[in-house]
Write an enzyme that holds these catalytic residues in place. Structure first.
Site, PDB file in Angstrom:
ATOM      1  CG  ASP A   1      31.956 -22.752  41.233  1.00 45.27           C
ATOM      2  OD1 ASP A   1      31.399 -21.655  41.000  1.00 45.27           O
ATOM      3  OD2 ASP A   1      31.704 -23.430  42.257  1.00 45.27           O
ATOM      4  CB  ILE A   2      31.516 -18.105  37.794  1.00 43.31           C
ATOM      5  CG1 ILE A   2      31.988 -16.686  37.438  1.00 43.31           C
ATOM      6  CG2 ILE A   2      30.215 -18.110  38.587  1.00 43.31           C
ATOM      7  CD1 ILE A   2      31.147 -15.996  36.406  1.00 43.31           C
TER       8      ILE A   2
ATOM      9  N   GLY B   1      21.693 -21.013  30.139  1.00 46.34           N
ATOM     10  CA  GLY B   1      21.200 -22.071  31.026  1.00 46.34           C
ATOM     11  C   GLY B   1      19.696 -22.171  30.933  1.00 46.34           C
TER      12      GLY B   1
ATOM     13  CB  VAL C   1      25.376 -18.275  37.309  1.00 49.99           C
ATOM     14  CG1 VAL C   1      26.313 -17.148  37.705  1.00 49.99           C
ATOM     15  CG2 VAL C   1      26.062 -19.213  36.328  1.00 49.99           C
ATOM     16  CG  ASP C   2      20.734 -14.939  40.717  1.00 51.88           C
ATOM     17  OD1 ASP C   2      21.511 -14.191  41.336  1.00 51.88           O
ATOM     18  OD2 ASP C   2      19.510 -14.736  40.637  1.00 51.88           O
TER      19      ASP C   2
END
Length: 173
Positions: free
Chosen positions: A14-15, A128, A37-38
């Site tokens: 997980d970033i 994605g 992600v955003d």
């Protein structure tokens, strides 16, 4: 600015868990959060990120952040110091948009250099919901980082699943 090729590290995970100077956000042009992600970065980082993004929208980026460009905000409650937002291109079979994807990585590193960052965590931009094929996205990401002059010492590609991790392993080989 000393510019050597950064070490490239692959991480499956997980970033938003990364403790780096910069976390790169695969943002949408509105800069106001979204999915993937955003959305994860905005949720985990808290309201300070959105507040900075709203200031950017009220100023120079009134029409949103153009595809391929990058801009920094606070990282809020994330372990990182900054979030660099970049807008990846939507994949197209009719039009070659690879220069825009290349620009996302190059511009993110340029902004990281301006901030004095030494470590940067990237997601697999555009792979994605924007539909970029993961093998090609990985190739572009790795080639761009290797070709970009930067003072960043470590680039981490933080990959959410086994397929993305394998594609980046292949691109690095």
């Amino acid at each position: 600015m000393s510019t050597t090729q950064p070490a490239i590290v692959l991480v499956r995970g997980d970033i938003t868990d990364q403790d780096t100077d910069v976390i790169v956000n695969a943002a949408n042009s509105s800069l106001l959060g979204g999915g993937g992600v955003d959305g994860a970065i905005h949720r985990r980082g808290g309201p300070a990120i959105l507040e900075d993004c709203r200031k950017l929208r009220a100023g120079h980026y009134g029409r949103g952040l153009p595809t391929g460009q990058a801009v920094a905000t606070t990282a809020g409650e994330l372990a990182a110091r900054w979030v660099v937002h970049t807008v990846g291109p939507v994949h197209s079979r009719e039009e070659d948009r690879s220069a825009l994807l290349t620009s996302c990585y190059r511009e993110s590193l340029r902004v990281a250099d301006e901030l004095g960052a030494r470590s940067v965590a990237f997601p697999a931009i555009s792979t994605g919901i924007y539909g970029w094929p993961i093998a090609d996205g990985a190739r572009i990401a790795v080639e761009t980082v290797r070709a970009t002059r930067t003072a960043v010492e470590e680039v981490r590609f933080v990959l959410f699943d086994a397929a993305a991790y394998a594609a980046f392993q292949t691109a690095l080989a």
